[in-house]
Design a protein around this motif. Structure first.
Motif, mmCIF file in Angstrom:
data_model
loop_
_atom_site.group_PDB
_atom_site.id
_atom_site.type_symbol
_atom_site.label_atom_id
_atom_site.label_comp_id
_atom_site.label_asym_id
_atom_site.label_seq_id
_atom_site.Cartn_x
_atom_site.Cartn_y
_atom_site.Cartn_z
ATOM 1 N N HIS A 73 -0.212 -4.134 -1.550
ATOM 2 C CA HIS A 73 -1.458 -4.264 -0.812
ATOM 3 C C HIS A 73 -1.868 -2.977 -0.098
ATOM 4 O O HIS A 73 -3.001 -2.849 0.342
ATOM 5 N N VAL A 74 -0.972 -2.013 0.046
ATOM 6 C CA VAL A 74 -1.271 -0.805 0.804
ATOM 7 C C VAL A 74 -2.313 0.023 0.055
ATOM 8 O O VAL A 74 -2.119 0.377 -1.114
ATOM 9 N N PRO A 75 -3.424 0.341 0.734
ATOM 10 C CA PRO A 75 -4.493 1.114 0.087
ATOM 11 C C PRO A 75 -4.028 2.508 -0.333
ATOM 12 O O PRO A 75 -3.145 3.104 0.296
ATOM 13 N N GLU A 76 -4.649 3.019 -1.370
ATOM 14 C CA GLU A 76 -4.306 4.356 -1.872
ATOM 15 C C GLU A 76 -4.445 5.426 -0.796
ATOM 16 O O GLU A 76 -3.651 6.355 -0.733
ATOM 17 N N GLU A 77 -5.470 5.309 0.045
ATOM 18 C CA GLU A 77 -5.706 6.347 1.060
ATOM 19 C C GLU A 77 -4.567 6.440 2.070
ATOM 20 O O GLU A 77 -4.473 7.415 2.810
ATOM 21 N N TYR A 78 -3.687 5.451 2.089
ATOM 22 C CA TYR A 78 -2.524 5.477 2.977
ATOM 23 C C TYR A 78 -1.222 5.616 2.188
ATOM 24 O O TYR A 78 -0.148 5.317 2.700
ATOM 25 N N GLY A 79 -1.323 6.034 0.937
ATOM 26 C CA GLY A 79 -0.147 6.303 0.124
ATOM 27 C C GLY A 79 0.335 5.160 -0.743
ATOM 28 O O GLY A 79 1.321 5.290 -1.446
ATOM 29 N N GLY A 80 -0.341 4.027 -0.683
ATOM 30 C CA GLY A 80 0.063 2.868 -1.472
ATOM 31 C C GLY A 80 -0.558 2.854 -2.849
ATOM 32 O O GLY A 80 -1.342 3.734 -3.200
ATOM 33 N N PRO A 81 -0.223 1.849 -3.620
ATOM 34 C CA PRO A 81 -0.770 1.752 -4.972
ATOM 35 C C PRO A 81 -2.215 1.261 -5.007
ATOM 36 O O PRO A 81 -2.904 1.424 -6.011
ATOM 37 N N GLY A 82 -2.658 0.631 -3.917
ATOM 38 C CA GLY A 82 -4.040 0.166 -3.860
ATOM 39 C C GLY A 82 -4.367 -0.866 -4.917
ATOM 40 O O GLY A 82 -5.470 -0.867 -5.465
ATOM 41 N N LEU A 83 -3.439 -1.744 -5.206
ATOM 42 C CA LEU A 83 -3.682 -2.757 -6.225
ATOM 43 C C LEU A 83 -4.641 -3.823 -5.713
ATOM 44 O O LEU A 83 -4.759 -4.049 -4.516
ATOM 45 N N SER A 84 -5.287 -4.490 -6.636
ATOM 46 C CA SER A 84 -6.221 -5.560 -6.276
ATOM 47 C C SER A 84 -5.451 -6.815 -5.881
ATOM 48 O O SER A 84 -4.243 -6.930 -6.118
ATOM 49 N N PHE A 85 -6.174 -7.772 -5.308
ATOM 50 C CA PHE A 85 -5.543 -9.047 -4.967
ATOM 51 C C PHE A 85 -5.038 -9.745 -6.222
ATOM 52 O O PHE A 85 -3.977 -10.360 -6.215
ATOM 53 N N LEU A 86 -5.783 -9.646 -7.306
ATOM 54 C CA LEU A 86 -5.341 -10.255 -8.563
ATOM 55 C C LEU A 86 -4.059 -9.593 -9.045
ATOM 56 O O LEU A 86 -3.127 -10.284 -9.476
ATOM 57 N N ASP A 87 -3.987 -8.262 -8.961
ATOM 58 C CA ASP A 87 -2.761 -7.561 -9.358
ATOM 59 C C ASP A 87 -1.566 -8.075 -8.544
ATOM 60 O O ASP A 87 -0.504 -8.356 -9.096
ATOM 61 N N GLY A 88 -1.773 -8.189 -7.235
ATOM 62 C CA GLY A 88 -0.709 -8.695 -6.364
ATOM 63 C C GLY A 88 -0.306 -10.108 -6.725
ATOM 64 O O GLY A 88 0.880 -10.446 -6.716
ATOM 65 N N CYS A 89 -1.290 -10.938 -7.059
ATOM 66 C CA CYS A 89 -0.993 -12.326 -7.449
ATOM 67 C C CYS A 89 -0.180 -12.376 -8.732
ATOM 68 O O CYS A 89 0.738 -13.197 -8.857
ATOM 69 N N LEU A 90 -0.492 -11.521 -9.667
ATOM 70 C CA LEU A 90 0.267 -11.490 -10.924
ATOM 71 C C LEU A 90 1.729 -11.146 -10.663
ATOM 72 O O LEU A 90 2.633 -11.769 -11.220
ATOM 73 N N ILE A 91 1.938 -10.163 -9.797
ATOM 74 C CA ILE A 91 3.306 -9.764 -9.455
ATOM 75 C C ILE A 91 4.012 -10.899 -8.718
ATOM 76 O O ILE A 91 5.140 -11.272 -9.065
ATOM 77 N N GLU A 92 3.360 -11.460 -7.723
ATOM 78 C CA GLU A 92 3.985 -12.518 -6.924
ATOM 79 C C GLU A 92 4.290 -13.758 -7.748
ATOM 80 O O GLU A 92 5.315 -14.413 -7.537
ATOM 81 N N GLU A 93 3.429 -14.074 -8.690
ATOM 82 C CA GLU A 93 3.680 -15.241 -9.538
ATOM 83 C C GLU A 93 4.949 -15.049 -10.363
ATOM 84 O O GLU A 93 5.780 -15.953 -10.469
ATOM 85 N N GLU A 94 5.111 -13.879 -10.933
ATOM 86 C CA GLU A 94 6.293 -13.630 -11.753
ATOM 87 C C GLU A 94 7.563 -13.577 -10.911
ATOM 88 O O GLU A 94 8.599 -14.108 -11.306
#
Length: 134
Positions: free
Chosen positions: A55-76
Motif C-alpha cells: 500500500h505504500v505509495p511510490e513517492e515514499y519508496g513503496g511499490p504503489g500498488l493498487s487496491f486490486l493488486d493488494g487484494c490479489l496478494i492478500e487472497e493468495e
C-alpha cells in the motif's frame, strides 16, 4: 462497466503470492496454530520478497500498488493461512489514518520504518457501546 481483467503484471503478482503461500506458509501454518507461536521467519521472508507494505505509495519508496493488486496478494496469502496473512497485511490497516491525514513528514517517517525492516504496525480502536471484535 469496470473491467476486472488482470494485467500480466497482476497475474505475476498473484502467482508470486500463491507460490509464497504454497512454499512458505501452508506447510507450517498448522504448526504455528497448534503451538501458538509467532511466524517471524515468514514475516521476514514476506518483507524481503515484497509481499508486505504494498500500500505504500511510490513517492515514499513503496511499490504503489493498487487496491486490486493488494487484494490479489492478500487472497493468495490467505489461501496459505488467513491468520498469518492478517498479520502480514495489518500494516495497510494501520497506515490508513497516516495516509489520509498525515503530513508529508509523518508519512515519510512512518513509511520508511515499514519499508526498512520487517516490522508490524498496529492501530487502536475504541467503540463505546459497541461490540465488534477488530
Amino acid at each position: 462497466m469496470v473491467d476486472f481483467t488482470l494485467t500480466d503484471e497482476q497475474k505475476n503478482l498473484r502467482e508470486m503470492a500463491h507460490d509464497f503461500a504454497q512454499k512458505e506458509i501452508r506447510p507450517v501454518a498448522w504448526e504455528y496454530d497448534r503451538d501458538g507461536t509467532w511466524p517471524q521467519a515468514i514475516v521476514e521472508k514476506a518483507h524481503e520478497v515484497g509481499l508486505m507494505n504494498t500500500h505504500v505509495p511510490e513517492e515514499y519508496g513503496g511499490p504503489g500498488l493498487s487496491f486490486l493488486d493488494g487484494c490479489l496478494i492478500e487472497e493468495e496469502l490467505s489461501w496459505g493461512c488467513s491468520g498469518i496473512q492478517t498479520s502480514l497485511g495489518a500494516n495497510g490497516l494501520a497506515a490508513a489514518p497516516v495516509e489520509i491525514a498525515g503530513s508529508d513528514e509523518v508519512k515519510k517517517e512512518y513509511y520508511d520504518s515499514l519499508l526498512e525492516s520487517p516490522v508490524l504496525a498496529s492501530f487502536c480502536l475504541t467503540e463505546p457501546d459497541a461490540g465488534s471484535d477488530v
